[in-house]
Design a protein around this motif. Structure first.
Motif, short mmCIF file in Angstrom:
data_model
loop_
_atom_site.label_atom_id
_atom_site.label_comp_id
_atom_site.label_asym_id
_atom_site.label_seq_id
_atom_site.Cartn_x
_atom_site.Cartn_y
_atom_site.Cartn_z
N PHE A 423 0.85 -1.19 0.00
CA PHE A 423 0.00 0.00 0.00
C PHE A 423 0.89 1.25 0.00
CE2 PHE A 423 -2.44 3.38 1.97
CZ PHE A 423 -3.66 3.29 1.33
N TYR A 425 1.56 5.51 -0.28
CA TYR A 425 1.01 6.85 -0.03
C TYR A 425 2.18 7.79 0.27
CZ TYR A 425 2.15 6.15 4.88
OH TYR A 425 2.83 5.94 6.04
N PHE A 443 -2.25 8.88 -2.73
CA PHE A 443 -2.13 7.43 -2.73
C PHE A 443 -1.67 6.95 -4.10
CE2 PHE A 443 -5.44 8.70 0.25
CZ PHE A 443 -5.00 8.11 1.42
N THR A 510 -4.70 -2.43 1.80
CA THR A 510 -5.05 -1.56 2.92
C THR A 510 -3.77 -1.09 3.62
OG1 THR A 510 -5.25 -3.45 4.43
CG2 THR A 510 -7.26 -2.72 3.29
N ASN A 511 -3.91 -0.02 4.36
CA ASN A 511 -2.75 0.59 5.01
C ASN A 511 -2.44 -0.05 6.35
OD1 ASN A 511 -5.30 2.12 5.88
ND2 ASN A 511 -3.79 2.80 7.40
N ILE A 514 -0.52 4.55 10.48
CA ILE A 514 0.24 5.67 9.95
C ILE A 514 0.31 6.77 11.01
CG2 ILE A 514 0.34 7.46 8.16
CD1 ILE A 514 -1.23 5.56 6.34
#
Length: 698
Positions: A423, A425, A443, A510-511, A514
């Protein structure tokens, strides 16, 4: 201690105390004298390079031209030019050109103390020719260039003798444009006033060239009307113009050297060593925006869920885009640039349902042979397959070998390493955020789901930390970017905390959790510039551009500025300049000109706080007020205004040159003094040592 032979020792022992003292002083004096003479001889005999007198700074002098310069009814094929010393040819392909141009360029070769030019083209009748050598000829030893050498002849009974001068400058920055070719065409060649194709259909009658300072002097003109163009060729071509790569300058109207122009003076610039003149014409140089025919240039699939379409020209008109094995509603279209000529296609489909090759069709408008836009249908074949890198292949093979060995030995196979979360970003805005621009997150893939309840924004640290309300807003120009909107407080510390799984993209990724810390800029540490604009009319539009001191890097920009106050916030302490563009079509960008349309580029002027001083010095917590009267800033420019500006710039250049010369002479004087002071013989220390401890042992 010196060793004295036995007979002398016997003689000395018979001397009295006073006699021995007298002898010792005499020997010391003689020894010191010998040391002094030896030092003198050593210093005088030190090898040095012969100076040969002052350095030669003069260029070669022409002694003889055969046939003579200015020959009429010329019918020779070879020309020789002799100099007072041996010469060399440098950058001949860049410096040498003929006026008018010749289909086959003359050959230029060295011959003893001179050069020989061989003409290899058939000359036109009753035509004045000029061979221009630029700075290609210099002396052999020191390389002093002979700038501006011209050989002129006529194939008819008279030589065209009229002159014209001018100045070429960059339309955007205002700097001089050097080595520009000037093309003179007979004004009678114009056939369609609204569509200028003169320079594309005809060779120029006369060619001149500007010097490094942008000044040109065109000679050997006829007393008639000319349409004149200025071209700075990227390939140093004196006859061809390439739109989109070469700089070009055009004039509104035609000009005759015999009348209608101000008088001008020509003089020799002793510092630059070429002739300069007061300009009569002024060219604003620009690079045309080349519009290639619309075409689908590339269609590729760099990733499993992403395809790229790139068009040759901006703003493509797409009438239909379909795929045979994918529902069009599951294809997300993203324009990557404001010109909409680069399009990303995102496939919101599970990986297991995506074929290796996606087939489809696209129909867009494309110009035909008559430049009419007609539909063009093109098949699409977008293929993708996973390709391992060498490192990935080695890691996979190593792990497979370890598993095979463990199974063969009856051991538990090793655990597979945890794969890194793909993932992707990034936060845009950095660790110190400008509140005007804000903080955003972009993203790698478009999001399919977003849980704002799993995101927290806090202000402060430790016990003073508190939650701050915020809103995530999707960027209308980039569907993968989201901006955080909140009530930001200057100088405060903030933190964004995102729980795992808060973001899910169309690639079903999915992340992880963060965390991002940042602070808000404190306006007390920056300057603010308030620009009060008084437009020519209430509808007049301008672009206010804040750049670095040299005008090369854009720091901030305010488009569509009309009458009123416009503010530049958070200007770092430095020296900046304010450039203003007269946005005639109110599109928010600087538009260049067009040769075919005979359209000049939009005017650009620089605000001057003092005459010829564009620098605006900004300091922390400083507010600067600038008043711009656009009627004054964009007042019509006369050739006398250009001459006056060039005089001021020349005075400033000569002042800088004099200061540099004075500093160089002072440095040379100091070095000469140091050499003189360091060139002694060291007698004092040698004699002192000899008298104190190095005496003769009697």
């Amino acid at each position: 201690m010196y060793v004295i032979s036995k007979p002398w020792r016997l003689l000395i022992t018979k001397m009295s105390r006073e006699q021995r003292k007298t002898l010792r002083n005499a020997v010391a004096y003689i020894t010191a004298t010998l040391f002094f003479c030896a030092a003198m001889l050593t210093n005088c005999a030190r090898p040095m390079s012969p100076t040969g007198g002052p350095r030669d700074t003069l260029p070669p002098v022409v002694l003889r031209m055969t046939p003579e310069n200015g020959t009429r009814n010329f019918d020779a094929h070879r020309i020789t030019i002799e100099f007072d010393e041996y010469v060399q040819l440098r950058n001949l392909s860049q410096e040498f050109f003929t006026s008018p141009s010749m289909a086959t360029k003359p050959s230029v070769r060295l011959r003893r103390r001179g050069i020989r030019i061989t003409l290899r083209d058939t000359l036109r009748e009753n035509t004045t020719y000029a061979l221009n050598f630029g700075s290609s000829i210099s002396d052999l030893n020191e390389g002093n260039p002979l700038t501006g050498l011209r050989y002129v002849f006529s194939t008819g009974p008279q030589i065209d003798s009229m002159m014209m001068s001018g100045y070429t400058a960059d339309a955007l920055k205002g700097d001089s444009v050097s080595k520009t070719f000037l093309w003179f065409f007979d004004a009678a060649l114009d056939s369609i006033p609204a569509h200028d194709s003169t320079m594309f259909r005809n060779p120029p009658e006369v060619i001149a060239r500007a010097q490094n300072n942008g000044i040109f002097i065109a000679e050997n003109l006829k007393p008639k009307d000319y349409r004149i163009y200025a071209v700075q060729s990227a390939t140093n071509n004196s006859t061809n113009y390439t739109p989109g790569s070469d700089k070009v300058g055009i004039l509104d109207g035609v000009y005759n050297p015999a009348h209608g122009l101000p008088d001008f003076e020509v003089w020799f610039d002793t510092t630059r060593r070429y002739e300069v003149a007061d300009p009569q014409l002024y060219f604003r140089m620009f690079t045309e925006t080349r519009m290639p025919p619309q075409d689908l240039r590339t269609a590729e699939r760099p990733a499993q869920r992403r395809a790229m379409l790139r068009f040759a020209a901006p703003y493509p008109v797409i009438e239909r885009l379909t795929f045979s094995n994918i529902d069009s509603l599951r294809v997300i279209r993203e324009y990557l640039k404001p010109t909409r000529d680069s399009i990303a296609l995102w496939f919101d489909i599970p990986a297991t349902e995506l074929p290796d090759t996606i087939r489809g069709e696209i129909t867009y408008l494309r110009p035909d042979s008559l430049d009419m836009l007609v539909p063009q249908t093109q098949e699409l074949r977008l293929s993708w397959r996973l390709v391992e890198t060498r490192q990935q292949q080695r890691e996979r093979e190593r792990l497979e070998q370890q598993i095979a060995e463990a199974l063969a030995e009856g051991r538990e196979p090793p655990e597979q390493p945890e794969e890194q979360n793909p993932f992707g970003y990034k936060f845009e805005g950095g660790n110190t955020v400008n509140p005007r621009k804000g903080l955003s997150i972009e993203f790698d893939y478009p999001l399919a789901a977003l849980d704002t309840a799993a995101i927290a924004l806090t202000q402060g640290t430790g016990e003073d930390m508190r939650t701050v309300a915020f809103r995530l807003r999707r960027d209308t120009m980039n569907l993968r970017r989201y901006a955080f909107e909140a009530q930001w407080n200057a100088g405060e510390q903030y933190q964004i905390t995102v729980a795992a799984g808060a973001f899910r993209d169309i690639a079903e990724q999915t992340n992880d959790s963060i965390g991002h810390r940042f602070s808000i800029m404190d306006p007390m540490q920056y300057a603010r510039i308030d620009v009060h604009v008084e437009g020519k009319t209430p509808e007049s539009s301008y672009i206010l551009r804040l750049t670095d001191e040299q005008g090369n890097r854009i720091l901030d920009e305010i488009p569509h500025a009309r009458t009123g106050v416009h503010m530049f916030h958070f200007v770092s302490p430095s020296k900046v300049r304010l450039m203003v563009i007269e946005d005639m079509n109110d599109n928010g960008v600087w538009d260049t000109g067009s040769v075919v349309e005979r359209r000049q580029p939009e005017r650009v002027e620089t605000y001057m706080r003092a005459p010829d001083d564009p620098a605006i010095e900004t300091k922390a917590n400083m507010e600067i007020e600038i008043n711009l009267d656009m009627n004054e800033l964009f007042a019509p420019v006369s050739i006398e205004d250009i001459r006056e500006r060039l005089r001021r710039e020349e005075d400033a250049r000569l002042k800088r040159l004099a200061e540099e010369t004075a500093r160089r002479r002072e440095q040379q004087s100091r070095q000469q003094q140091q050499r003189q002071q360091g060139g002694g013989f060291g007698i004092g220390s040698g004699m002192g040592g000899m008298m104190q401890g190095g005496g003769i042992g009697f």
